[in-house]
Write a protein that holds these residues in place. Structure first.
Motif, PDB file in Angstrom:
ATOM      1  N   THR A 166     -68.813 -91.212 -70.228  1.00 35.42           N
ATOM      2  CA  THR A 166     -68.884 -91.718 -71.568  1.00 35.42           C
ATOM      3  C   THR A 166     -70.236 -92.058 -72.534  1.00 35.42           C
ATOM      4  O   THR A 166     -70.665 -92.427 -71.782  1.00 35.42           O
ATOM      5  CB  THR A 166     -67.953 -92.765 -70.658  1.00 35.42           C
ATOM      6  N   SER A 167     -69.582 -92.450 -73.358  1.00 35.00           N
ATOM      7  CA  SER A 167     -70.685 -93.016 -74.693  1.00 35.00           C
ATOM      8  C   SER A 167     -70.192 -94.151 -75.276  1.00 35.00           C
ATOM      9  O   SER A 167     -69.067 -93.691 -75.484  1.00 35.00           O
ATOM     10  CB  SER A 167     -71.532 -91.753 -75.068  1.00 35.00           C
ATOM     11  N   GLY A 168     -70.621 -95.012 -75.891  1.00 37.45           N
ATOM     12  CA  GLY A 168     -70.426 -95.802 -77.219  1.00 37.45           C
ATOM     13  C   GLY A 168     -70.086 -97.473 -76.299  1.00 37.45           C
ATOM     14  O   GLY A 168     -70.518 -98.073 -75.159  1.00 37.45           O
ATOM     15  N   ARG A 169     -70.170 -98.619 -77.102  1.00 34.94           N
ATOM     16  CA  ARG A 169     -70.703-100.215 -76.737  1.00 34.94           C
ATOM     17  C   ARG A 169     -70.080-100.489 -76.063  1.00 34.94           C
ATOM     18  O   ARG A 169     -70.434-101.015 -74.756  1.00 34.94           O
ATOM     19  CB  ARG A 169     -71.188-100.579 -77.981  1.00 34.94           C
ATOM     20  N   THR A 170     -68.834 -99.794 -76.117  1.00 43.96           N
ATOM     21  CA  THR A 170     -68.227-100.823 -75.011  1.00 43.96           C
ATOM     22  C   THR A 170     -67.213-100.217 -73.982  1.00 43.96           C
ATOM     23  O   THR A 170     -66.264-100.651 -73.555  1.00 43.96           O
ATOM     24  CB  THR A 170     -67.444-101.819 -75.665  1.00 43.96           C
ATOM     25  N   SER A 171     -67.513 -98.708 -73.995  1.00 40.42           N
ATOM     26  CA  SER A 171     -66.917 -98.232 -72.798  1.00 40.42           C
ATOM     27  C   SER A 171     -66.866 -98.196 -71.616  1.00 40.42           C
ATOM     28  O   SER A 171     -65.589 -98.372 -70.756  1.00 40.42           O
ATOM     29  CB  SER A 171     -67.982 -96.652 -73.073  1.00 40.42           C
ATOM     30  N   SER A 172     -67.874 -98.847 -71.030  1.00 41.13           N
ATOM     31  CA  SER A 172     -67.770 -99.727 -70.495  1.00 41.13           C
ATOM     32  C   SER A 172     -66.373-100.335 -69.442  1.00 41.13           C
ATOM     33  O   SER A 172     -66.475-101.462 -68.389  1.00 41.13           O
ATOM     34  CB  SER A 172     -69.000-100.605 -69.267  1.00 41.13           C
ATOM     35  N   THR A 173     -66.091-101.737 -70.843  1.00 42.06           N
ATOM     36  CA  THR A 173     -65.151-102.378 -70.606  1.00 42.06           C
ATOM     37  C   THR A 173     -63.458-101.697 -70.628  1.00 42.06           C
ATOM     38  O   THR A 173     -63.099-102.548 -70.389  1.00 42.06           O
ATOM     39  CB  THR A 173     -65.786-103.160 -71.400  1.00 42.06           C
ATOM     40  N   TYR A 174     -63.409-100.543 -70.485  1.00 49.22           N
ATOM     41  CA  TYR A 174     -62.166-100.045 -70.851  1.00 49.22           C
ATOM     42  C   TYR A 174     -61.829 -99.532 -69.492  1.00 49.22           C
ATOM     43  O   TYR A 174     -62.062 -98.463 -68.430  1.00 49.22           O
ATOM     44  CB  TYR A 174     -62.073 -98.591 -71.602  1.00 49.22           C
ATOM     45  N   GLY A 175     -60.641 -99.577 -69.271  1.00 43.30           N
ATOM     46  CA  GLY A 175     -60.085 -98.477 -68.188  1.00 43.30           C
ATOM     47  C   GLY A 175     -59.991 -97.164 -68.425  1.00 43.30           C
ATOM     48  O   GLY A 175     -59.851 -96.825 -69.723  1.00 43.30           O
ATOM     49  N   MET A 176     -60.012 -96.382 -67.845  1.00 47.65           N
ATOM     50  CA  MET A 176     -59.913 -94.986 -67.408  1.00 47.65           C
ATOM     51  C   MET A 176     -58.694 -94.549 -67.497  1.00 47.65           C
ATOM     52  O   MET A 176     -58.200 -94.980 -66.031  1.00 47.65           O
ATOM     53  CB  MET A 176     -61.008 -94.581 -67.288  1.00 47.65           C
ATOM     54  N   GLY A 177     -58.657 -93.060 -67.537  1.00 46.18           N
ATOM     55  CA  GLY A 177     -57.502 -92.425 -66.686  1.00 46.18           C
ATOM     56  C   GLY A 177     -57.830 -91.129 -66.589  1.00 46.18           C
ATOM     57  O   GLY A 177     -58.571 -90.903 -67.825  1.00 46.18           O
ATOM     58  N   TRP A 178     -57.167 -90.159 -65.868  1.00 51.96           N
ATOM     59  CA  TRP A 178     -57.217 -88.676 -65.705  1.00 51.96           C
ATOM     60  C   TRP A 178     -55.836 -88.305 -66.303  1.00 51.96           C
ATOM     61  O   TRP A 178     -55.177 -88.831 -65.386  1.00 51.96           O
ATOM     62  CB  TRP A 178     -57.694 -88.156 -64.729  1.00 51.96           C
ATOM     63  N   PHE A 179     -56.025 -87.203 -67.283  1.00 47.61           N
ATOM     64  CA  PHE A 179     -54.457 -85.805 -67.148  1.00 47.61           C
ATOM     65  C   PHE A 179     -54.517 -85.168 -66.801  1.00 47.61           C
ATOM     66  O   PHE A 179     -55.479 -84.687 -67.428  1.00 47.61           O
ATOM     67  CB  PHE A 179     -53.879 -87.020 -68.674  1.00 47.61           C
ATOM     68  N   ARG A 180     -53.493 -84.327 -66.963  1.00 52.40           N
ATOM     69  CA  ARG A 180     -53.603 -82.643 -67.043  1.00 52.40           C
ATOM     70  C   ARG A 180     -52.482 -82.853 -67.981  1.00 52.40           C
ATOM     71  O   ARG A 180     -51.271 -82.988 -68.227  1.00 52.40           O
ATOM     72  CB  ARG A 180     -53.268 -82.825 -65.454  1.00 52.40           C
ATOM     73  N   GLN A 181     -52.791 -81.093 -68.141  1.00 47.83           N
ATOM     74  CA  GLN A 181     -51.484 -80.516 -69.286  1.00 47.83           C
ATOM     75  C   GLN A 181     -51.913 -78.584 -68.388  1.00 47.83           C
ATOM     76  O   GLN A 181     -52.542 -77.893 -68.578  1.00 47.83           O
ATOM     77  CB  GLN A 181     -52.094 -79.795 -70.705  1.00 47.83           C
ATOM     78  N   GLY A 182     -50.649 -78.426 -67.492  1.00 50.91           N
ATOM     79  CA  GLY A 182     -50.746 -76.871 -67.372  1.00 50.91           C
ATOM     80  C   GLY A 182     -49.291 -75.985 -68.021  1.00 50.91           C
ATOM     81  O   GLY A 182     -49.648 -76.467 -69.468  1.00 50.91           O
ATOM     82  N   PRO A 183     -50.193 -74.828 -67.913  1.00 49.37           N
ATOM     83  CA  PRO A 183     -49.495 -73.695 -69.176  1.00 49.37           C
ATOM     84  C   PRO A 183     -47.908 -74.103 -69.342  1.00 49.37           C
ATOM     85  O   PRO A 183     -47.316 -74.465 -68.484  1.00 49.37           O
ATOM     86  CB  PRO A 183     -49.737 -72.599 -68.342  1.00 49.37           C
ATOM     87  N   GLY A 184     -47.501 -74.661 -70.484  1.00 50.54           N
ATOM     88  CA  GLY A 184     -46.330 -74.608 -70.970  1.00 50.54           C
ATOM     89  C   GLY A 184     -45.487 -76.057 -70.488  1.00 50.54           C
ATOM     90  O   GLY A 184     -44.213 -76.607 -70.757  1.00 50.54           O
ATOM     91  N   LYS A 185     -46.509 -76.418 -70.160  1.00 49.12           N
ATOM     92  CA  LYS A 185     -46.492 -78.587 -69.733  1.00 49.12           C
ATOM     93  C   LYS A 185     -46.180 -79.170 -70.864  1.00 49.12           C
ATOM     94  O   LYS A 185     -47.713 -79.585 -71.322  1.00 49.12           O
ATOM     95  CB  LYS A 185     -46.223 -78.786 -68.379  1.00 49.12           C
ATOM     96  N   GLU A 186     -46.145 -80.490 -70.593  1.00 49.95           N
ATOM     97  CA  GLU A 186     -46.604 -81.470 -71.107  1.00 49.95           C
ATOM     98  C   GLU A 186     -48.053 -82.771 -70.670  1.00 49.95           C
ATOM     99  O   GLU A 186     -47.937 -81.957 -69.034  1.00 49.95           O
ATOM    100  CB  GLU A 186     -45.022 -82.992 -71.148  1.00 49.95           C
ATOM    101  N   ARG A 187     -48.278 -82.749 -71.090  1.00 48.32           N
ATOM    102  CA  ARG A 187     -49.342 -83.612 -70.519  1.00 48.32           C
ATOM    103  C   ARG A 187     -49.065 -84.614 -69.341  1.00 48.32           C
ATOM    104  O   ARG A 187     -47.320 -85.089 -70.012  1.00 48.32           O
ATOM    105  CB  ARG A 187     -50.000 -84.041 -71.222  1.00 48.32           C
ATOM    106  N   GLU A 188     -49.510 -84.431 -68.310  1.00 48.13           N
ATOM    107  CA  GLU A 188     -49.210 -86.301 -67.256  1.00 48.13           C
ATOM    108  C   GLU A 188     -50.190 -86.117 -66.771  1.00 48.13           C
ATOM    109  O   GLU A 188     -51.304 -86.165 -67.026  1.00 48.13           O
ATOM    110  CB  GLU A 188     -48.328 -84.863 -66.254  1.00 48.13           C
ATOM    111  N   PHE A 189     -49.877 -87.693 -66.117  1.00 51.62           N
ATOM    112  CA  PHE A 189     -50.557 -88.581 -65.615  1.00 51.62           C
ATOM    113  C   PHE A 189     -51.035 -88.153 -64.181  1.00 51.62           C
ATOM    114  O   PHE A 189     -50.158 -87.311 -63.894  1.00 51.62           O
ATOM    115  CB  PHE A 189     -50.035 -90.022 -65.171  1.00 51.62           C
TER     116      PHE A 189
END
Length: 120
Positions: free
Chosen positions: A23-46
């Motif tokens: 991550t880069s940016g002045r306030t990036s360390s203050t943010y919550g973070m997440g990972w998501f994924r999107q499989g073939p033909g699927k919606e993006r999921e948590f």
């Protein structure tokens, strides 16, 4: 805030991978973070999320016990350790910042994604 994900690749079932998100940016360390994924033909999921203070984490039921999210503030990097991978984990994985939930629209910033392919 800019996010750069990496670490994807082609692996066999049962293997492990570790994804990184710088991550880069002045306030990036203050943010919550997440990972998501999107499989073939699927919606993006948590997949996983972590508060900015890293004291609270969320995981999707499908990855609980296999995936672990961590954060290194000194390196401005968030990780997703993925163990015991299965073909169902095949997807483009995205890191996101600015939220802490299982909902895609709650996150303000997104990386470009890294492809994980798990062969059987």
């Amino acid at each position: 805030v800019q996010l750069q994900a990496s670490g994807g690749g082609l692996v066999q079932a049962g293997a492990f991978l570790r994804l990184s998100c710088v991550t880069s940016g002045r306030t990036s360390s203050t943010y919550g973070m997440g990972w998501f994924r999107q499989g073939p033909g699927k919606e993006r999921e948590f997949v996983a999320a972590m508060t900015s203070s890293i004291n609270t984490q969320l995981y999707a039921d499908s990855v609980k016990g296999r995936f672990t999210m961590s954060r290194d503030f000194a390196k401005s990097t968030v990780y997703l350790q993925m163990n015991s991978l299965t073909p169902e984990d095949t997807a483009i994985y995205y890191c996101a910042a600015g939220g802490f939930s299982k909902i895609v629209s709650d996150y303000r910033y997104w990386g470009q994604g890294t492809l994980v392919t798990v062969s059987s």
